[in-house]
Design an enzyme around this catalytic site. Structure first.
Site, PDB file in Angstrom:
ATOM      1  N   GLU A   1       5.433   9.784   3.136  1.00 15.34           N
ATOM      2  CA  GLU A   1       5.073   8.479   2.506  1.00 15.34           C
ATOM      3  C   GLU A   1       4.132   8.369   1.569  1.00 15.34           C
ATOM      4  OE1 GLU A   1       4.183   4.074   4.508  1.00 15.34           O
ATOM      5  OE2 GLU A   1       3.893   5.820   5.783  1.00 15.34           O
TER       6      GLU A   1
ATOM      7  N   ASP B   1       0.664  -1.193   0.033  1.00 13.92           N
ATOM      8  CA  ASP B   1      -0.049   0.068  -0.035  1.00 13.92           C
ATOM      9  C   ASP B   1       0.754   1.234  -0.031  1.00 13.92           C
ATOM     10  OD1 ASP B   1       0.604  -0.329   2.708  1.00 13.92           O
ATOM     11  OD2 ASP B   1      -0.539   1.130   3.237  1.00 13.92           O
TER      12      ASP B   1
ATOM     13  N   ASP C   1       5.873   0.513   3.187  1.00 15.64           N
ATOM     14  CA  ASP C   1       6.055  -0.670   3.703  1.00 15.64           C
ATOM     15  C   ASP C   1       5.773  -2.003   3.159  1.00 15.64           C
ATOM     16  OD1 ASP C   1       3.285  -0.579   3.929  1.00 15.64           O
ATOM     17  OD2 ASP C   1       3.216  -0.460   6.058  1.00 15.64           O
TER      18      ASP C   1
END
Length: 525
Positions: free
Chosen positions: A498, A100, A103
């Site tokens: 992120e 996603d 990670d």
């Protein structure tokens, strides 16, 4: 990601960031950082079409960087095969799908939403994608997701909604190609329901069935079969996965499942023209879940689909033949009224304009993953403007003030231009676009050299490294700026730095809609 998207591994650091953000932002922007994979951006202000085409070509590459499994025609030099044994403990092949974000967990709810948005973008703007030779790339990315979702649904009332343990995963910093930790499976079923995940997966597969209807009818039929089963499962065994599986609350906590039921039924209606799905959204379930009486609807995101449903059903009012039935006309009209209200709130000169903006003009709702809401709002706005244009609707009335399709499109362009560099930081938030973009993206694979030998713990030296990422995550859309329009380019700053696949999917839709002045097809089927 929202605050509930994931626990921040560096909470103390983030608190400090918020306190010193303005000063830190001024000293951390690097004008001459790592530029591997950068694209040359047209300088002519009149060359808007080519500029957005360049950005779209970059944005679609991020999906390649996020793929799990046995890669095909891989063009990302720092990526390789990974998670090849996912699902084998249950005799399943769950090796495909996408990570996603930065990670290596495969979360079903945001992955399915990514698939739904990619499908919607293809269905509305496939011609534009084809004109700049990106349609095959985008369809292949979609199919990588839907292949996984089909395999994750082994029987009518069972859906695997997660691969990997985020608690274990977040204690490691390593490349996906070398991870050796256990990757447990999480499922929903009749006794442990997850209506929102099952319904979102139904929406993804139903919309994708339309994408592949002409090119691969067999695959399209398989997608639609699973979509119907999953919708029935979601509706029959109602319950939030956040309650059935409390562990998910820390990462992708759901605020409710009613919006996903309406969203999925709307997509199934478009895919089947079965009136029962339309009745579903305009009768009792509409009264229960559509929030018709509340003027303010939660912002469109992976967690809340109401605004998306309102715009999607407004399509029927603008372009559909269903409006010949008075009761249906009234029901759809309620969704369109809500969509009108939402669009009016976005327009700066509207009497009902939202005050949720930065001084630089960006819609701003949350400090976590702040670009999710403006990009999502812009995508819905340009869709709405194109529905108006295609149906020859001259204007939208906002408390007595008219706004044209061009006015609405201009709002969408303003949000996109902010993302691409027209902002107080003079920074592109799309990695690889322009000459000044984030170099310290919070992403494991991008931060570790492809030839490095790391284990779960030893890889943290790359997280803490002061050097720019050795691999450019080209096409990644980072989380975005703070309310004061500032951005801190630090790998530890997951709040801002992120990227996510679901943000990228919405960006692909927005860029595809703006590469040319467009109308949309009269029908999605």
């Amino acid at each position: 990601m929202g605050l509930s998207r994931r626990g921040c591994c560096c909470c103390l650091f983030v608190i400090i960031l918020v306190v010193v953000v303005t000063f830190a932002a001024l000293i951390t922007i690097r004008k001459n950082g790592h530029r591997s994979g950068a694209a040359s951006v047209p300088e002519s202000p009149s060359d808007v079409v080519r500029k957005y085409a360049v950005a779209l070509g970059l944005a679609v590459r991020f999906f390649d960087a996020q793929k799990s499994g046995k890669l095909e025609n891989n063009e990302i030099p720092w990526r390789g095969d990974s998670a090849l044994h996912d699902g084998k403990e249950e005799g399943m092949d769950l090796s495909k799908g996408m990570y996603d974000a930065g990670d290596h967990v495969k979360f079903g709810l945001p992955m399915a939403f990514t698939g739904t948005i990619l499908s919607w973008a293809i269905l509305e703007y496939g011609d534009q994608m084809e004109n700049i030779d990106e349609i095959t790339h985008i369809q292949n990315s979609l199919k990588w997701i839907t292949d996984y979702l089909i395999n994750a649904h082994p029987s009518e009332n069972v859906l695997y909604i997660q691969v990997g343990d985020p608690e274990i995963d977040h204690k490691c910093w390593e490349r996906p190609e070398t991870m050796a930790e256990k990757r447990p499976l999480t499922q929903i079923n009749a006794t442990s329901p997850g209506t929102e995940v099952a319904a979102e997966t139904a929406a993804a597969l139903a919309s994708a069935s339309l994408v592949f209807k002409k090119s691969n009818s067999t695959y399209s039929n398989i997608l639609l079969k699973h979509a119907k089963q999953l919708f029935t499962f979601a509706d029959t065994y109602r319950g939030s996965y956040s309650l059935s599986i409390p562990e998910v609350q820390k990462y992708y906590n759901s605020t409710g499942y009613g919006d996903e039921l309406l969203w999925a039924a709307s997509w199934l209606y478009h895919a089947t023209h079965d009136r029962s799905y339309l009745n579903y959204v305009i009768e009792k379930n509409g009264f229960d879940f559509a929030d018709w009486l509340n003027l303010k609807t939660p912002w469109f995101s992976w967690d809340n689909k109401l605004e998306g449903t309102q715009v999607l059903l407004s399509r029927l009012k603008f372009l559909g033949s269903e409006t010949s039935n008075p009761l249906v006309l009234i029901g759809i009209g309620k969704y369109k009224y809500k969509a009108d209200t939402f669009i009016c709130s976005l327009l700066l000169d509207s009497p009902t304009a939202t005050s949720s903006r930065t001084d630089g003009g960006l819609i701003w709702v949350s400090e976590w993953n702040s670009l999710q809401h403006p990009i999502g709002s812009a995508f819905l706005a340009v869709l709405y403007s194109d529905y108006m244009r295609t149906s020859l609707t001259a204007s939208l009335d906002c408390d007595g003030q008219p706004f044209t399709p061009s006015d609405i499109r201009s709002f969408a362009i303003s949000q996109l231009e902010y993302v691409l560099g027209d902002n107080p930081m003079k920074m592109s938030y799309l990695v690889g676009y322009g000459n000044n973009y984030p170099n310290y993206v919070h992403h494991r694979g991008a931060s570790i050299p492809a030839d490095a030998t790391t284990g779960c713990k030893t890889g943290f030296k790359w997280l803490d490294s002061t050097k720019p990422n050795p691999n450019a995550a080209v096409g990644a859309l980072v989380g975005g700026p703070f309310r004061n329009d500032s951005y801190i380019d630090s790998r530890n700053n997951s709040m801002q730095g992120e990227p996510t696949t679901y943000n990228s999917a919405v960006l692909v839709g927005l860029l595809s809609s703006l590469v040319a002045s467009s109308t949309v097809p009269k029908s999605l089927s």
